[in-house]
Design an enzyme around this catalytic site. Structure first.
Site, PDB file in Angstrom:
ATOM      1  N   CYS A   1      -0.099 -19.665   8.339  1.00 52.49           N
ATOM      2  CA  CYS A   1      -0.886 -18.718   7.538  1.00 52.49           C
ATOM      3  C   CYS A   1      -0.742 -19.022   6.054  1.00 52.49           C
ATOM      4  CB  CYS A   1      -0.462 -17.291   7.850  1.00 52.49           C
ATOM      5  SG  CYS A   1      -1.383 -16.068   6.906  1.00 52.49           S
TER       6      CYS A   1
ATOM      7  N   CYS B   1      -0.541 -15.981   3.771  1.00 47.27           N
ATOM      8  CA  CYS B   1       0.760 -15.300   3.782  1.00 47.27           C
ATOM      9  C   CYS B   1       1.792 -16.081   2.984  1.00 47.27           C
ATOM     10  CB  CYS B   1       1.317 -15.153   5.200  1.00 47.27           C
ATOM     11  SG  CYS B   1       0.123 -14.753   6.462  1.00 47.27           S
ATOM     12  N   ASP B   2       1.849 -17.380   3.193  1.00 43.42           N
ATOM     13  CA  ASP B   2       3.000 -18.157   2.705  1.00 43.42           C
ATOM     14  C   ASP B   2       2.685 -19.139   1.589  1.00 43.42           C
ATOM     15  OD1 ASP B   2       4.537 -16.874   4.633  1.00 43.42           O
ATOM     16  OD2 ASP B   2       4.076 -18.360   6.158  1.00 43.42           O
TER      17      ASP B   2
END
Ligand code: NDP
Length: 332
Positions: A154, A157-158
């Protein structure tokens, strides 16, 4: 909760040994942001929801480290802590959270039967399916070895943790293109590792990728390993694998992002619930209603596009409200 003599389950070829049967007003399947948000709303609406967590309690977020884009956490929060907070919030209003997996369903009647762990039958007036999706991985050992240490599925997300660094995105579809473009805005350099000599992504996304100077596409490459002491420091790639021109190549990267698709966890419902060609549950636009009255879907299991914790939570809320209205309209 009412316990009674188990009724005979209709799926003759499976014949699970049902040990317990129970009637509930609202059954929620899944323990990601969609499931827990549905539980919070359903519990506050006095639907006495029972939530089964599935195998991965807390869902996909429990495999991410820091969550920095969920509103209300100005200093960020780890995925597991956020999911534990949501669980406690749901329990505070009386939601019953249980560990267990839906292994079969029968949505042919007016009440909905769901079998948990092959041995418990739940007869639910409403069912909220929030079973999420599972990111696909290549299946190489290094993905497990470096889980949470440079391997992610992701970018949204990261990606932030790789500001100014070099990263690779595996895949050539719309997700890979979108993630590569997103990462290119944060990182020094982004490699796209594409197994064929074409992208599957839409023409518009392809143009955007081609016009992003710090994305380099490695055509006909496949990742076979990762290396690094305390996290990912590079990847081993094979170009034109299986041909006479096969060639091994190493690239220096700090982050390795998988974008080779997600599998929605809808398999068990497909006998009764309409899905699209890739298995995402179809909902009636503007609602969380499925083709079966009283069965609703929320979160990633019905969302191939946004797939964010906050959008999952939003549809979880919608599902609980839809369930409440459905129950209110049922004849006495
Ligand atoms: P896709 O299935 O569209 O693409 C997957 C990509 O990963 C393909 O390039 C595929 O290669 C590659 N791939 C699959 N398995 C492997 C493997 N083992 N090794 C190397 N490469 C592999 O998935 P997406 O997640 O990109 O998209 C899913 C759906 O969601 C699509 O319909 C897409 O259009 C849609 N979507 C739409 C967006 C938007 O509209 N903004 C954003 C994101 C997704 P190959 O081509 O060779 O099969």
């Amino acid at each position: 909760m009412e316990f009674f003599k188990p009724v005979e389950f209709q799926n003759e070829d499976k014949k699970p040994a049902i040990e317990k049967s129970e009637k509930v007003k609202c059954l929620i399947l899944g323990s990601g942001p969609a499931g827990y948000t549905a539980a919070i709303y359903a519990a506050r609406a006095n639907l006495k929801p029972v939530l089964y967590t599935g195998m991965q309690m807390g869902g996909q977020l429990t495999t991410t480290t820091e969550v920095e884009n969920f509103p209300g956490y100005p200093d960020g929060v780890t995925g597991p802590v956020m999911m534990e907070d949501m669980k406690r919030q749901a329990e505070r209003f009386g939601a019953e959270v249980r560990f267990g997996l839906a292994t079969d369903v029968d949505f042919s009647g007016s009440s909905h039967k769901v079998i948990i762990d092959d041995n418990t039958e739940i007869i639910a007036s409403t069912v909220i399916i929030a079973t999420g999706a599972t990111a696909r991985y290549l299946g190489i050992d290094a993905e497990t070895r470096y889980a949470g240490m440079g391997v992610s599925a992701c970018a949204t997300c990261d990606g932030f943790f790789y500001r100014g660094k070099d990263v690779a995105v595996v895949g050539g579809g719309d997700t890979a293109a979108e993630e590569a473009i997103y990462l290119a805005g944060l990182c020094n350099k982004v490699y796209m590792i594409v197994r064929r000599n074409v992208l599957r992504a839409s023409a518009a996304m392809q143009t955007r990728v081609m016009n992003t100077p710090n994305i380099e596409i490695l055509w006909e490459h496949q990742a076979v390993d990762l290396f690094g002491e305390n996290g990912v420091e590079g990847a081993v790639l094979v170009r034109k694998k299986g041909t006479p021109e096969e060639e091994i190549r190493r690239i220096r990267i700090d982050g390795f992002f998988l974008a080779i698709g997600h599998t929605p966890n809808s398999e068990v419902f497909r006998k009764f619930i309409d899905t699209n060609e890739t298995g995402y549950i179809k909902t009636i636009p503007g609602s969380t209603r499925t083709n079966v009255p009283g069965v609703f879907a929320a979160g990633d299991v019905q969302d191939p596009v946004y797939r964010q914790a906050v959008t999952a939570a939003g549809t979880g809320c919608m599902a609980a409200i839809d369930a409440e209205r459905y129950l209110a309209e049922l004849p006495e």
